[in-house]
Design a protein around this motif. Structure first.
Motif, PDB file in Angstrom:
ATOM      1  N   HIS A  92       8.655 -44.083  15.170  1.00  0.00           N
ATOM      2  CA  HIS A  92       7.370 -44.777  15.187  1.00  0.00           C
ATOM      3  C   HIS A  92       7.083 -45.154  16.636  1.00  0.00           C
ATOM      4  O   HIS A  92       8.020 -45.344  17.421  1.00  0.00           O
ATOM      5  CB  HIS A  92       7.454 -46.026  14.295  1.00  0.00           C
ATOM      6  N   LYS A  94       6.425 -47.867  17.896  1.00  0.00           N
ATOM      7  CA  LYS A  94       6.990 -49.167  18.233  1.00  0.00           C
ATOM      8  C   LYS A  94       8.482 -49.290  17.943  1.00  0.00           C
ATOM      9  O   LYS A  94       9.134 -50.215  18.436  1.00  0.00           O
ATOM     10  CB  LYS A  94       6.238 -50.274  17.485  1.00  0.00           C
ATOM     11  N   PHE A  95       9.037 -48.378  17.138  1.00  0.00           N
ATOM     12  CA  PHE A  95      10.453 -48.494  16.802  1.00  0.00           C
ATOM     13  C   PHE A  95      10.991 -47.154  16.320  1.00  0.00           C
ATOM     14  O   PHE A  95      10.243 -46.262  15.919  1.00  0.00           O
ATOM     15  CB  PHE A  95      10.680 -49.559  15.717  1.00  0.00           C
ATOM     16  N   VAL A 121      13.861 -51.394  18.559  1.00  0.00           N
ATOM     17  CA  VAL A 121      12.495 -51.838  18.815  1.00  0.00           C
ATOM     18  C   VAL A 121      12.217 -51.610  20.294  1.00  0.00           C
ATOM     19  O   VAL A 121      12.871 -52.203  21.157  1.00  0.00           O
ATOM     20  CB  VAL A 121      12.302 -53.319  18.438  1.00  0.00           C
ATOM     21  N   LYS A 122      11.280 -50.744  20.574  1.00  0.00           N
ATOM     22  CA  LYS A 122      11.026 -50.325  21.944  1.00  0.00           C
ATOM     23  C   LYS A 122      10.397 -51.457  22.754  1.00  0.00           C
ATOM     24  O   LYS A 122       9.572 -52.198  22.229  1.00  0.00           O
ATOM     25  CB  LYS A 122      10.117 -49.089  21.934  1.00  0.00           C
ATOM     26  N   GLN A 258       6.912 -61.990  21.911  1.00  0.00           N
ATOM     27  CA  GLN A 258       6.867 -61.122  20.737  1.00  0.00           C
ATOM     28  C   GLN A 258       7.876 -61.596  19.702  1.00  0.00           C
ATOM     29  O   GLN A 258       8.969 -62.040  20.043  1.00  0.00           O
ATOM     30  CB  GLN A 258       7.173 -59.676  21.134  1.00  0.00           C
ATOM     31  N   ILE A 276       6.574 -56.663  13.295  1.00  0.00           N
ATOM     32  CA  ILE A 276       6.467 -56.899  14.734  1.00  0.00           C
ATOM     33  C   ILE A 276       5.142 -57.594  14.994  1.00  0.00           C
ATOM     34  O   ILE A 276       4.072 -57.038  14.716  1.00  0.00           O
ATOM     35  CB  ILE A 276       6.545 -55.583  15.535  1.00  0.00           C
ATOM     36  N   ASN A 278       2.783 -59.450  17.859  1.00  0.00           N
ATOM     37  CA  ASN A 278       2.541 -59.620  19.289  1.00  0.00           C
ATOM     38  C   ASN A 278       1.102 -60.080  19.471  1.00  0.00           C
ATOM     39  O   ASN A 278       0.176 -59.275  19.469  1.00  0.00           O
ATOM     40  CB  ASN A 278       2.794 -58.313  20.037  1.00  0.00           C
ATOM     41  N   ASP A 301      -1.417 -42.667  17.355  1.00  0.00           N
ATOM     42  CA  ASP A 301      -1.063 -42.877  18.755  1.00  0.00           C
ATOM     43  C   ASP A 301      -1.786 -41.843  19.621  1.00  0.00           C
ATOM     44  O   ASP A 301      -1.855 -40.663  19.262  1.00  0.00           O
ATOM     45  CB  ASP A 301       0.453 -42.741  18.933  1.00  0.00           C
TER      46      ASP A 301
END
Length: 319
Positions: A92, A94-95, A121-122, A258, A276, A278, A301
């Motif tokens: 994903h 984000k992760f 988790v990036k 975050q 997540i 943010n 994306d």
């Protein structure tokens, strides 16, 4: 970053009593281009199963099975037995998430179930959940890692440094764990397991407290939940809060404005959920219970359409 010479290896949950030290010595004492095994490929159980398969099917892998299992040098892996295999995966923006089953790395009387789930988790947060159900002859299990050159522990936290780089970890579960930092160069237990060129590495052991805070006191289940963050420079401010329920275990990590909440199902199916948050944006996603080796989660994306159009990204096989 300062890199030590000799072999390097990561971390795993080990079960005792067993011969894991002898097997790991066979796997790691000689350098092979920084070979890093993910699963112990010299477990006694492997050779027992290979002998069984030879008697039943007449098949025996090359080199007598040496090289089998899940590792980065598996040139003789047998198709009749796998010490470890991936049971769930997805990527994903984000992760990334992966889950593995290493039950067959141990004899049945030592382990009935060995599962690991990893969420990255990036760009810098890693959460690892281990779930081990001990066999009838097993007495204990602990979390083991070969780390970098500088290791410090305090309460339920540990810090590894190499030059400006750091890895900062917090043990969210079990509660009140015992963390032990070991110098293998002075340890009779570990010295012979390392190539002499790698004795500058340090070893970290994480043990449950004496009360045994595992979820399954009756079914002899041992669990470890560890959150780690990597980076350069000063250690980050990171708040780690565990969540413990009958059917789910999780952790909330707050850092850099975050909030990341990851929960795992406490059963034999590798499932869970990630949230997540943010600012005004919140992602809530159910973790896959099977392998999804596609870029399905990347469709919104901006990079996804670029991967589809340009020939230089054909290796991604994006459709």
């Amino acid at each position: 970053m300062q890199i030590s010479r000799g072999n390097s290896w990561g971390n795993v949950v080990v079960i005792e009593p067993s011969d894991w030290q002898t097997r790991w010595k066979h796997n790691f004492f000689h350098p092979r281009g920084e070979e890093q095994a993910i699963i112990n490929r010299f477990s006694d159980a492997t050779f027992r199963y290979l002998t069984r398969d030879q008697r039943i099917a007449g098949y025996f892998p090359a080199e007598g099975g040496y090289g089998g299992g899940l590792n980065l040098h598996g040139h003789t892996e047998t198709f009749l037995h796998r010490e470890g295999h991936i049971v769930a995966f997805e990527t994903h923006p984000k992760f990334d998430y992966v889950a593995g089953d290493a039950t067959l790395s141990w004899q049945p009387e030592q382990a009935r179930l060995v599962l690991r789930q990893v969420v990255f988790v990036k760009p810098d947060l890693l959460i690892i959940y281990d779930r081990v159900r001990l066999g009838e002859k097993a007495q204990r299990a602990h979390w083991l890692a070969a780390t970098g050159l500088d290791l410090v522990t305090q309460a339920n936290c540990f810090r590894v440094r190499s030059g400006k780089a750091y890895l900062y970890g917090v043990v969210a579960f079990p509660s009140s764990p015992k963390l032990v930092a070991i110098d293998p160069s002075t340890s009779p237990k570990y010295r012979l397991m390392f190539d002499p060129q790698a004795l500058s590495l340090k070893v970290l052991e994480i043990h449950p407290n004496e009360q045994g805070s595992g979820h399954g006191a009756q079914d002899r289940t041992v669990e470890f939940l560890v959150a780690m963050r990597i980076g350069l420079g000063a250690l980050p401010t990171m708040t780690v809060t565990p969540q413990l329920m009958a059917n789910r275990i999780g952790v909330t990590v707050r850092t850099n404005g975050q909030t990341v909440q990851v929960s795992f199902d406490r059963n034999d199916v590798c499932g869970g959920e990630i949230v997540i948050a943010n600012g005004a944006q919140t992602l809530r996603h159910r973790l896959r219970e099977q392998v999804n080796d596609t870029y399905e989660n990347w469709r919104t994306d901006p990079r996804y359409q670029l991967w589809r159009r340009e020939a230089r990204f054909d290796f991604l096989a994006v459709k």
